[in-house]
Design a protein around this motif. Structure first.
Motif, short mmCIF file in Angstrom:
data_model
loop_
_atom_site.label_atom_id
_atom_site.label_comp_id
_atom_site.label_asym_id
_atom_site.label_seq_id
_atom_site.Cartn_x
_atom_site.Cartn_y
_atom_site.Cartn_z
N ALA A 179 0.86 -1.32 0.04
CA ALA A 179 0.12 0.07 0.00
C ALA A 179 0.70 1.09 0.08
O ALA A 179 0.59 2.42 -0.64
N ILE A 180 1.94 1.32 0.70
CA ILE A 180 2.93 2.37 0.76
C ILE A 180 3.47 2.69 -0.60
O ILE A 180 3.78 3.83 -1.16
N GLU A 181 4.02 1.48 -1.23
CA GLU A 181 4.73 1.61 -2.48
C GLU A 181 3.44 2.18 -3.53
O GLU A 181 4.08 3.25 -4.17
N GLY A 240 1.83 11.10 -9.61
CA GLY A 240 2.12 11.72 -10.73
C GLY A 240 2.58 10.47 -11.59
O GLY A 240 2.52 10.80 -13.15
N ALA A 241 2.89 9.24 -11.45
CA ALA A 241 3.24 8.15 -12.18
C ALA A 241 2.26 7.51 -12.96
O ALA A 241 2.38 6.86 -14.08
N TYR A 242 0.94 7.37 -12.72
CA TYR A 242 -0.08 6.84 -13.02
C TYR A 242 -1.04 7.54 -14.14
O TYR A 242 -1.56 8.73 -13.76
N SER A 243 -1.12 7.17 -15.30
CA SER A 243 -1.85 7.52 -16.18
C SER A 243 -3.03 7.10 -16.74
O SER A 243 -3.86 7.56 -17.39
N SER A 244 -2.95 5.40 -16.24
CA SER A 244 -4.26 4.88 -16.42
C SER A 244 -4.27 3.48 -15.55
O SER A 244 -2.97 3.49 -14.89
N LEU A 245 -4.92 2.85 -15.45
CA LEU A 245 -5.19 1.58 -14.60
C LEU A 245 -4.01 0.56 -15.07
O LEU A 245 -3.34 -0.19 -14.01
N GLU A 246 -3.32 0.44 -16.13
CA GLU A 246 -2.45 -0.36 -16.62
C GLU A 246 -1.11 0.02 -15.87
O GLU A 246 -0.43 -0.88 -15.81
N ASP A 247 -0.87 1.24 -15.43
CA ASP A 247 0.34 1.62 -14.97
C ASP A 247 0.40 1.32 -13.29
O ASP A 247 1.51 1.32 -13.02
N ILE A 248 -0.59 0.87 -12.95
CA ILE A 248 -0.62 0.33 -11.47
C ILE A 248 -0.16 -1.06 -11.48
O ILE A 248 -0.67 -1.80 -12.15
N ASP A 249 0.85 -1.31 -10.41
CA ASP A 249 1.40 -2.55 -10.40
C ASP A 249 0.83 -3.50 -9.90
O ASP A 249 0.95 -3.81 -8.33
N LEU A 250 -0.29 -4.22 -9.96
CA LEU A 250 -1.28 -4.92 -9.54
C LEU A 250 -1.81 -6.18 -10.27
O LEU A 250 -1.59 -6.06 -11.38
N SER A 251 -2.21 -7.24 -9.67
CA SER A 251 -2.76 -8.32 -10.42
C SER A 251 -3.91 -7.92 -11.27
O SER A 251 -4.55 -6.97 -10.84
N PRO A 252 -4.27 -8.72 -12.35
CA PRO A 252 -5.75 -8.25 -13.23
C PRO A 252 -6.59 -8.65 -12.18
O PRO A 252 -7.68 -7.69 -12.47
#
Length: 300
Positions: free
Chosen positions: A229-231, A237-249
């Protein structure tokens, strides 16, 4: 001779009582004067605090450089460079903290969002809240307006409580206190509410994914570890879409039920004003596009 001594004794006693009385009267007068002086000083301090807030608002409206904040990257740059501003103005110390207002979820969207209700109840259960459903019902009642029937009896005890929406943390705390009295359960007070909620008058759950707090990440994604969660919250400012978030599908699919955004130009200003033994705190949201402040809270 004896009569003269008695008369002197009586006169001395009367004089002593008079001195005591006048001393007490003067003492009360001095105390009232001191109190009046303190009240005048506090009144002047309140006027100064209001003037500081007016100056900050005028500065925000007139700052041409804020017109350059047009995307997630420029918003993040603005928050990094202007996030904390300490000022000394003669005898006043002014501290201004600017953060994104959109990394918290709007509690007033709870009634209209079943996914939000389910997520909040599940999160309260993680903190061993004994009757999370009742707490959810209390919150929904307090944003339902005037009704013939409510889910709970909160307005029987507090008929003066505002019913259209939850307007502030102070208002929210009254609801929490009612829950604790009704259920004799302090666990609800242990939730990090300050890191979860905002109090918007619109019924929208929109969130700026770039500024979601660690606590809110853990609420939105059941089972998410604190370190992850902290990460996720450090990606400003680094996320421009859901795909940029490092999470499982699977976890991304769960997030899709919420109104995620990747650029929301609304900031939160927290202004602390200190003078000698007096202090004031003013907090409000500011829309950088509309150049308008809203949701003002003042404490002293």
């Amino acid at each position: 001779m004896r009569d003269r001594s008695e008369r002197r004794g009586v006169a001395l006693l009367i004089t002593l009582f008079f001195i005591i009385a006048i001393t007490a009267a003067v003492g009360v007068s001095l105390m009232n004067l001191r109190k009046s002086g303190e009240e005048l000083h506090q009144a002047r301090f309140l006027l100064q605090s209001g003037a500081v807030v007016d100056d900050v608002l005028a500065l925000m409206r007139g700052a041409d450089k804020l017109g350059a904040v047009t995307d997630a990257e420029s918003l993040n740059l603005f928050l990094l460079t202007a996030g904390f501003i300490p000022l000394e103005l003669k005898e006043l110390l002014v501290k201004i903290e600017i953060t994104s207002a959109m990394g918290h979820i709007n509690i007033n969207a709870l009634k209209a969002s079943k996914p939000f209700q389910d997520t909040l109840i599940a999160y309260m259960n993680r903190f061993n809240v004994q009757d999370a459903l009742f707490m959810s019902d209390l919150l929904i009642d307090c944003m339902s307006g005037y009704q013939d029937i409510y889910k709970t009896g909160i307005f029987d005890e507090m008929p003066e409580l505002y019913r259209e929406r939850i307007v502030s943390k102070r208002h929210f705390d009254k609801i929490v206190d009612f829950y604790i009295r009704e259920r004799h359960d302090n666990a609800v007070a242990k939730l990090p509410w300050k890191d979860l909620l905002r109090f918007d008058d619109a019924n929208t759950t929109v969130l700026d994914a770039n500024y979601i707090t660690p606590a809110l990440w853990q609420m939105l994604i059941p089972g998410l570890e604190e370190e992850r969660a902290i990460e996720l919250s450090s990606g400003g400012g680094a996320y421009s879409s859901l795909e940029d978030i490092d999470l499982s599908p699977e976890r991304k699919e769960g997030l899709a039920t919420f109104n995620l955004s990747f650029y929301q130009p609304t900031v939160h200003l927290d202004i602390e004003i200190v003078e000698n033994n007096n202090s004031a705190n003013v907090a409000f949201d500011y829309d950088l596009t509309a150049k308008k402040g809203k949701h003002f809270e003042f404490g002293i």
